[in-house]
Enzyme design. Structure first.
Site, short mmCIF file in Angstrom:
data_model
loop_
_atom_site.label_atom_id
_atom_site.label_comp_id
_atom_site.label_asym_id
_atom_site.label_seq_id
_atom_site.Cartn_x
_atom_site.Cartn_y
_atom_site.Cartn_z
N GLU A 31 0.84 -1.20 0.00
CA GLU A 31 0.00 0.00 0.00
C GLU A 31 0.87 1.25 0.00
OE1 GLU A 31 -2.65 -0.19 3.28
OE2 GLU A 31 -3.72 -1.94 2.49
N GLY A 85 0.89 3.72 1.95
CA GLY A 85 1.34 4.15 3.27
C GLY A 85 1.96 3.07 4.10
N ALA A 86 1.97 1.82 3.62
CA ALA A 86 2.50 0.72 4.42
C ALA A 86 3.81 0.18 3.90
CB ALA A 86 1.47 -0.41 4.49
N GLY A 87 4.04 0.32 2.59
CA GLY A 87 5.28 -0.17 2.02
C GLY A 87 5.52 -1.63 2.35
N ARG A 130 10.51 -15.04 -0.56
CA ARG A 130 11.80 -14.38 -0.38
C ARG A 130 12.98 -15.18 -0.92
NH1 ARG A 130 9.82 -11.75 5.33
NH2 ARG A 130 9.04 -9.85 4.39
N GLY A 188 32.23 2.02 -18.13
CA GLY A 188 32.62 3.42 -18.26
C GLY A 188 31.59 4.20 -19.05
N GLU A 215 8.94 -7.67 -2.04
CA GLU A 215 8.73 -8.70 -1.01
C GLU A 215 9.52 -8.44 0.27
OE1 GLU A 215 7.65 -12.46 -1.50
OE2 GLU A 215 7.18 -12.41 -3.63
N GLY A 216 9.54 -7.19 0.68
CA GLY A 216 10.24 -6.83 1.91
C GLY A 216 11.62 -6.29 1.61
N GLN A 262 16.06 -3.61 4.49
CA GLN A 262 15.94 -3.12 5.87
C GLN A 262 14.96 -3.98 6.67
OE1 GLN A 262 14.16 0.80 6.40
NE2 GLN A 262 15.65 1.25 8.01
#
Length: 396
Positions: free
Chosen positions: A139, A141-143, A260, A351, A375-376, A379
Site C-alpha cells: 500500500e 502508506g504501508a510499504g 523471499r 565506463g 517482497e520486503g 531493511q
C-alpha cells in the site's frame, strides 16, 4: 544438506536455459527498449499458452492431487529455486509477467475452500487465452510493513465492503481476480487481517495506473483503488473459520516466506548474468590484464556463490518442512546486495559505454535494484533477522 543435481533436474535446467536464450531474453530486451510491459496479445504469451503453460497445479474438481513420488527432485523447492535463478539470468521481468495463477495460487491451494478452488483456479486448468491472477499487499502508506496495511474490510449483512488503495501490484490490471489483503480493524494488528478474492470488473475496483519503472519493464506494476467494493462472503479466502489465531496475517507471510528465497534466487541469476557480460566486455577491451579488475570480478562471483548456498539452504529447509524464516530473510538480504554490487562493478567497467543506455549490463543494473525492494526491503529483512537473533517475537 544435499544440493546435488540429478539427471531429471539437469534436464529441466537445460530446457530452461535454452528457452531463456531463445525466448525470454529477446522478449525482455524488446520490452525494455520499448519501455512497456509485454502486451497481453503478444505472440510470446500465445506461444506459452499453446505449449500448455500458465496453468494451475490444482488437478480439478473431484480429482485428488497426485502425491509427490519418493525421490522426485523435480518437484522440490530447491528445484524451483534453481529454475527461478536460471530464468532470472535471462530476464527476471519476463518470468514475473508470464500468465498463470501466480503468487496467490499456493494460498488458494492451502487455505481455499473447494468451491473457491473451482471458481478461481478452474479458469487456469486449460486457459483459453493468457490469463493472470495476482496478490495485492503493498500500500502507499504501508510499504514493506505487511502488518501495517490499512485497506479495510467491513461486514455488511452477507457481504463485505472493501475500501483502500494498493500499489506496485504485478499484472493487476490484466488479472481475472486479485487476492486483496485487508484488515477489519487496524488497531488489532495481524489477527484482524483478511484476504478476499476481488474479481475483475467488480464495481468500485478501478483507478488502475501502470507505474513507470526504471527496470523490470517486461511486466506491469499497477496501482489501483477499492471504493466501496461490495463482494459476497463466499469471497473470503477459506471462510471465517480459517481466520482464527492470526491466520489472516499468516496468509500473507506464508507467501512471503516462500517468496523471499525466490527473490534471492532471482538476484543470484541477475548477478550471474552481470558477471558473464562483464567478463565478455573486459575481454573485448583488454581489461583482464589488470589484477584489480580480475580481483573484483572474482570477489563478486564468490559473493554470489555464497548467496546461492544460503538461498538453497532456505529451500532445503522448506523441503524438510522445517521453519525457514531466518534463512529466507538472510538469503533475500544478502543476494540482493551482492547482485547490486556486481551490477555496479559492471557499470564501472563499461565506463562511458554504460551511459549510452543500450548495453545489457546497464539494463541489468536498472533491473537488479528492485531485488532489494520487492517482497520486503533489505531493511525489513534485517529487522526480522535481528529480532530473531535476540529472541523477540514478531510485532502483533
Amino acid at each position: 544438506m544435499e544440493f546435488s543435481i540429478d539427471k531429471p533436474m539437469r534436464e529441466k535446467l537445460e530446457e530452461a536455459r535454452e528457452r531463456g536464450r531463445t525466448e525470454v531474453r529477446p522478449v525482455g530486451l524488446e520490452a525494455d527498449r520499448l519501455g512497456r510491459a509485454i502486451p497481453v496479445d503478444h505472440p510470446y504469451f500465445l506461444k506459452l499458452i499453446k505449449r500448455g503453460e500458465g496453468r494451475t497445479g490444482w488437478p480439478g474438481p473431484g480429482v485428488q492431487a497426485e502425491p509427490p513420488r519418493p525421490g522426485d527432485s523435480t518437484r522440490s523447492t530447491v528445484m524451483a529455486l534453481l529454475l527461478a535463478e536460471e530464468y532470472a539470468y535471462w530476464d527476471r521481468g519476463v518470468g514475473v509477467g508470464n500468465p498463470g495463477p501466480g503468487l496467490p495460487e499456493s494460498n488458494v491451494l492451502s487455505m481455499g475452500t473447494d468451491e473457491q478452488k473451482e471458481r478461481f483456479l478452474g479458469i487456469f486448468l486449460k486457459p483459453d487465452r493468457p490469463r493472470w491472477a495476482c496478490f495485492a499487499m503493498t500500500e502507499p502508506g504501508a510499504g514493506s510493513d505487511a502488518a501495517g496495511i490499512q485497506t479495510s474490510a467491513r461486514k455488511d449483512g452477507d457481504a463485505w465492503i472493501l475500501n483502500g488503495a494498493k500499489c506496485f501490484i504485478g499484472s493487476a490490471s490484466r488479472s481475472d481476480w486479485i487476492l486483496v489483503q485487508t484488515t477489519i480493524d487496524p488497531s488489532k494488528g495481524r489477527g484482524a487481517q483478511r484476504a478476499f478474492f476481488v474479481e475483475k470488473d467488480t464495481p468500485g475496483l478501478g483507478g488502475f495506473k501502470i507505474e513507470k519503472k526504471m527496470g523490470m519493464k517486461a511486466y506491469e506494476s499497477t496501482s489501483f483503488t477499492l471504493d466501496d467494493v461490495r463482494i459476497p462472503a463466499a469471497n473470503l479466502l477459506g471462510g471465517e473459520e480459517r481466520y482464527q489465531q492470526q491466520a489472516g496475517f499468516k496468509t500473507a507471510m506464508r507467501t512471503f516466506n516462500a517468496g523471499r528465497p525466490v527473490i534471492a534466487a532471482n538476484a543470484v541469476g541477475i548477478g550471474r548474468a552481470v558477471i558473464d557480460e562483464s567478463l565478455v566486455f573486459a575481454r573485448e577491451h583488454d581489461l583482464l590484464g589488470d589484477v584489480r579488475v580480475r580481483d573484483r570480478i572474482e570477489h563478486s562471483a564468490r559473493q554470489l556463490r555464497k548467496a546461492r548456498l544460503l538461498c538453497l539452504r532456505a529451500g532445503w529447509l522448506a523441503d524438510q518442512q522445517r521453519p525457514n524464516i531466518l534463512e529466507a530473510s538472510m538469503s533475500k538480504a544478502l543476494a540482493a546486495t551482492v547482485a547490486y554490487d556486481a551490477a555496479s562493478l559492471g557499470m564501472e567497467l563499461l565506463g562511458s559505454v554504460g551511459a549510452r543506455g543500450d548495453h545489457l549490463i546497464e539494463k541489468l543494473y536498472r533491473d537488479v535494484k528492485a531485488m532489494d525492494i520487492v517482497e520486503g526491503t533489505g531493511q525489513i529483512q534485517r529487522v526480522i533477522m535481528s529480532r530473531n537473533l535476540v529472541g523477540l517475537s514478531s510485532r502483533g
